[in-house]
Design a protein around this motif. Structure first.
Motif, PDB file in Angstrom:
ATOM      1  N   VAL A  18       0.842  -1.206   0.000  1.00  0.00           N
ATOM      2  CA  VAL A  18       0.000   0.000   0.000  1.00  0.00           C
ATOM      3  C   VAL A  18       0.875   1.252   0.000  1.00  0.00           C
ATOM      4  CG1 VAL A  18      -1.703   1.285   1.337  1.00  0.00           C
ATOM      5  CG2 VAL A  18      -1.952  -1.165   1.082  1.00  0.00           C
ATOM      6  N   LEU A  19       1.984   1.205   0.733  1.00  0.00           N
ATOM      7  CA  LEU A  19       2.928   2.329   0.731  1.00  0.00           C
ATOM      8  C   LEU A  19       3.490   2.559  -0.675  1.00  0.00           C
ATOM      9  CD1 LEU A  19       4.617   4.352   2.496  1.00  0.00           C
ATOM     10  CD2 LEU A  19       6.352   2.568   2.570  1.00  0.00           C
ATOM     11  N   THR A  20       3.786   1.467  -1.358  1.00  0.00           N
ATOM     12  CA  THR A  20       4.282   1.576  -2.743  1.00  0.00           C
ATOM     13  C   THR A  20       3.239   2.225  -3.638  1.00  0.00           C
ATOM     14  OG1 THR A  20       5.496  -0.458  -2.355  1.00  0.00           O
ATOM     15  CG2 THR A  20       5.313   0.249  -4.623  1.00  0.00           C
ATOM     16  N   LEU A  21       1.987   1.796  -3.457  1.00  0.00           N
ATOM     17  CA  LEU A  21       0.900   2.382  -4.249  1.00  0.00           C
ATOM     18  C   LEU A  21       0.778   3.882  -3.955  1.00  0.00           C
ATOM     19  CD1 LEU A  21      -1.471   1.942  -6.173  1.00  0.00           C
ATOM     20  CD2 LEU A  21      -2.894   1.408  -4.206  1.00  0.00           C
TER      21      LEU A  21
ATOM     22  N   PHE B  93      12.963   1.927  -7.761  1.00  0.00           N
ATOM     23  CA  PHE B  93      13.645   1.013  -6.830  1.00  0.00           C
ATOM     24  C   PHE B  93      12.627   0.349  -5.890  1.00  0.00           C
ATOM     25  CE2 PHE B  93      15.911   0.236  -2.825  1.00  0.00           C
ATOM     26  CZ  PHE B  93      16.949  -0.562  -3.284  1.00  0.00           C
ATOM     27  N   LEU B  94      11.696   1.155  -5.376  1.00  0.00           N
ATOM     28  CA  LEU B  94      10.705   0.625  -4.444  1.00  0.00           C
ATOM     29  C   LEU B  94       9.822  -0.441  -5.103  1.00  0.00           C
ATOM     30  CD1 LEU B  94       9.618   0.991  -1.548  1.00  0.00           C
ATOM     31  CD2 LEU B  94       8.049   2.712  -2.438  1.00  0.00           C
ATOM     32  N   ILE B  95       9.282  -0.112  -6.274  1.00  0.00           N
ATOM     33  CA  ILE B  95       8.374  -1.064  -6.948  1.00  0.00           C
ATOM     34  C   ILE B  95       9.120  -2.341  -7.340  1.00  0.00           C
ATOM     35  CG2 ILE B  95       6.920  -1.433  -8.985  1.00  0.00           C
ATOM     36  CD1 ILE B  95       6.183   1.522  -8.884  1.00  0.00           C
ATOM     37  N   VAL B  96      10.316  -2.149  -7.896  1.00  0.00           N
ATOM     38  CA  VAL B  96      11.076  -3.332  -8.340  1.00  0.00           C
ATOM     39  C   VAL B  96      11.445  -4.213  -7.145  1.00  0.00           C
ATOM     40  CG1 VAL B  96      13.269  -4.083  -9.371  1.00  0.00           C
ATOM     41  CG2 VAL B  96      11.937  -2.297 -10.471  1.00  0.00           C
ATOM     42  N   MET B  97      11.918  -3.599  -6.054  1.00  0.00           N
ATOM     43  CA  MET B  97      12.313  -4.407  -4.889  1.00  0.00           C
ATOM     44  C   MET B  97      11.117  -5.113  -4.256  1.00  0.00           C
ATOM     45  SD  MET B  97      15.447  -4.301  -5.008  1.00  0.00           S
ATOM     46  CE  MET B  97      15.811  -5.314  -3.597  1.00  0.00           C
ATOM     47  N   MET B  98       9.983  -4.413  -4.202  1.00  0.00           N
ATOM     48  CA  MET B  98       8.776  -5.046  -3.654  1.00  0.00           C
ATOM     49  C   MET B  98       8.333  -6.215  -4.525  1.00  0.00           C
ATOM     50  SD  MET B  98       7.812  -3.584  -0.849  1.00  0.00           S
ATOM     51  CE  MET B  98       6.098  -3.936  -0.702  1.00  0.00           C
ATOM     52  N   VAL B 100      10.223  -7.987  -6.534  1.00  0.00           N
ATOM     53  CA  VAL B 100      11.227  -9.060  -6.413  1.00  0.00           C
ATOM     54  C   VAL B 100      11.020  -9.825  -5.098  1.00  0.00           C
ATOM     55  CG1 VAL B 100      13.697  -9.480  -6.053  1.00  0.00           C
ATOM     56  CG2 VAL B 100      12.945  -7.976  -7.885  1.00  0.00           C
ATOM     57  N   PHE B 101      10.795  -9.082  -4.037  1.00  0.00           N
ATOM     58  CA  PHE B 101      10.608  -9.737  -2.737  1.00  0.00           C
ATOM     59  C   PHE B 101       9.330 -10.583  -2.735  1.00  0.00           C
ATOM     60  CE2 PHE B 101       9.259  -9.880   1.717  1.00  0.00           C
ATOM     61  CZ  PHE B 101      10.377 -10.483   2.269  1.00  0.00           C
ATOM     62  N   ALA B 102       8.272 -10.039  -3.355  1.00  0.00           N
ATOM     63  CA  ALA B 102       7.013 -10.795  -3.428  1.00  0.00           C
ATOM     64  C   ALA B 102       7.212 -12.090  -4.228  1.00  0.00           C
ATOM     65  CB  ALA B 102       5.933  -9.935  -4.075  1.00  0.00           C
ATOM     66  N   TYR B 103       7.934 -11.979  -5.325  1.00  0.00           N
ATOM     67  CA  TYR B 103       8.155 -13.183  -6.128  1.00  0.00           C
ATOM     68  C   TYR B 103       9.062 -14.173  -5.393  1.00  0.00           C
ATOM     69  CZ  TYR B 103       8.462 -16.134 -10.183  1.00  0.00           C
ATOM     70  OH  TYR B 103       8.348 -17.212 -11.014  1.00  0.00           O
ATOM     71  N   ALA B 104       9.987 -13.633  -4.606  1.00  0.00           N
ATOM     72  CA  ALA B 104      10.842 -14.514  -3.795  1.00  0.00           C
ATOM     73  C   ALA B 104      10.006 -15.287  -2.776  1.00  0.00           C
ATOM     74  CB  ALA B 104      11.911 -13.679  -3.085  1.00  0.00           C
ATOM     75  N   LEU B 105       9.016 -14.606  -2.186  1.00  0.00           N
ATOM     76  CA  LEU B 105       8.126 -15.289  -1.229  1.00  0.00           C
ATOM     77  C   LEU B 105       7.329 -16.389  -1.928  1.00  0.00           C
ATOM     78  CD1 LEU B 105       6.647 -12.374   0.958  1.00  0.00           C
ATOM     79  CD2 LEU B 105       8.357 -14.057   1.613  1.00  0.00           C
ATOM     80  N   VAL B 106       6.799 -16.044  -3.117  1.00  0.00           N
ATOM     81  CA  VAL B 106       6.008 -17.030  -3.880  1.00  0.00           C
ATOM     82  C   VAL B 106       6.872 -18.241  -4.211  1.00  0.00           C
ATOM     83  CG1 VAL B 106       4.796 -17.418  -6.070  1.00  0.00           C
ATOM     84  CG2 VAL B 106       4.471 -15.270  -4.841  1.00  0.00           C
ATOM     85  N   THR B 107       8.106 -17.974  -4.644  1.00  0.00           N
ATOM     86  CA  THR B 107       9.015 -19.067  -5.001  1.00  0.00           C
ATOM     87  C   THR B 107       9.373 -19.900  -3.768  1.00  0.00           C
ATOM     88  OG1 THR B 107       9.938 -17.619  -6.685  1.00  0.00           O
ATOM     89  CG2 THR B 107      11.192 -19.585  -6.187  1.00  0.00           C
ATOM     90  N   ALA B 108       9.601 -19.214  -2.640  1.00  0.00           N
ATOM     91  CA  ALA B 108       9.968 -19.933  -1.408  1.00  0.00           C
ATOM     92  C   ALA B 108       8.850 -20.868  -0.961  1.00  0.00           C
ATOM     93  CB  ALA B 108      10.274 -18.913  -0.302  1.00  0.00           C
ATOM     94  N   VAL B 109       7.611 -20.420  -1.135  1.00  0.00           N
ATOM     95  CA  VAL B 109       6.475 -21.291  -0.780  1.00  0.00           C
ATOM     96  C   VAL B 109       6.387 -22.454  -1.753  1.00  0.00           C
ATOM     97  CG1 VAL B 109       3.952 -21.391  -0.649  1.00  0.00           C
ATOM     98  CG2 VAL B 109       5.170 -19.477   0.387  1.00  0.00           C
TER      99      VAL B 109
END
Lengths: 111, 151
Positions: A18-21, B93-98, B100-109
């Motif tokens: 949400v912060l990103t949005l 940077f914020l969107i890309v890192m978020m 990447v981190f989200a996809y890392a979580l999906v992959t880890a699961v």
């Protein structure tokens, strides 16, 4: 340490998303403000250019009138006004152009 | 360019550019999201939104559109301000890192590093939606800046 960070990130991921949005919405607002500012500058520049052009035209017209000795309607000004052909305005006998029976006003009209 | 084109031409050019942006950056980039449901609908197979994007596919869209827009802005923005550049880099940077981190979580699961119940498909779909929307908004904002600065 790393594990704690990852754990914290995964726990608070919704808030971070949400912060990103919100950040991207902020960038949109910034962009719109920047665009409005650019457009306003452009309008002001156009107005300034138009005013300068108008002043330039006015100056050119005034100097043309001064040269030709006409008023704003193109009519000849007073006889003592400067003219392209000053000899026409000269009294008969002093100037080069004069024909018997032709009035000074008539000569001016012919000119 | 401002001096060559009149106002109507500039508006027309900007609208045309946005037409291209909408067509190629959104409609065609997200073809899977409307083409696959159409095919499923035509073949009368049920498909939910979570099933469609619950694997994190929309995270790639967020990363791609954000980085593409940032690259275009940094390359073409002739009279860009330092603040705009800073915002561009920061949000990218914020969107890309978020993402990447989200996809890392999906992959880890998926590979079993994390417990399967710690990250549901609904949750992945929700933050995929949010990040993709963020990327699209960012892309719109900085495409607008590029077009206006470029004219």
């Amino acid at each position: 340490m790393m594990h704690t960070l990852v754990r914290w990130l995964s726990d608070n991921f919704g808030k971070l998303a949400v912060l990103t949005l919100a950040t991207s919405l902020g960038s949109l607002v910034f962009s719109l403000v920047h665009v409005m500012k650019a457009l306003r500058q452009r309008v002001q520049k156009s107005v300034r250019e138009a005013a300068a052009h108008s002043a330039e035209l006015k100056h050119a017209l005034t100097s043309e009138r001064d040269q030709s000795g006409t008023d704003e309607w193109g009519k000849q000004n007073a006889p003592d006004a400067p003219t392209k052909y000053p000899e026409v305005l000269a009294p008969a006998g002093q100037g080069q152009v004069s024909s018997p029976g032709q009035s000074q006003l008539g000569r001016i009209g012919c000119n | 360019m401002w001096k060559v084109l009149n106002d109507d031409q500039i508006v027309g050019q900007v609208l045309k550019d946005f037409g291209y942006w909408l067509l190629f950056s959104i409609v065609i980039s997200l073809a899977q999201l409307w083409l696959v449901p159409c095919i499923y609908y035509l073949t009368q197979k049920p498909l939910t939104w979570v099933e469609l994007i619950g694997n994190g596919s929309l995270l790639f869209f967020a990363t791609t559109i954000t980085s593409k827009t940032a690259g275009e802005y940094l390359k073409k923005g002739k009279s860009r301000s330092e603040l705009a550049t800073l915002i561009c880099i920061g949000v990218t940077f914020l969107i890309v890192m978020m993402s990447v981190f989200a996809y890392a979580l999906v992959t880890a699961v998926r590979i079993g590093v994390m417990a399967a119940n710690s990250l549901s498909s609904e949750r992945v779909a929700t933050f995929s939606d949010i990040l993709a929307l963020s990327g699209a908004i960012f892309s719109f904002a900085f495409t607008l800046l590029v077009r206006v600065d470029g004219k």
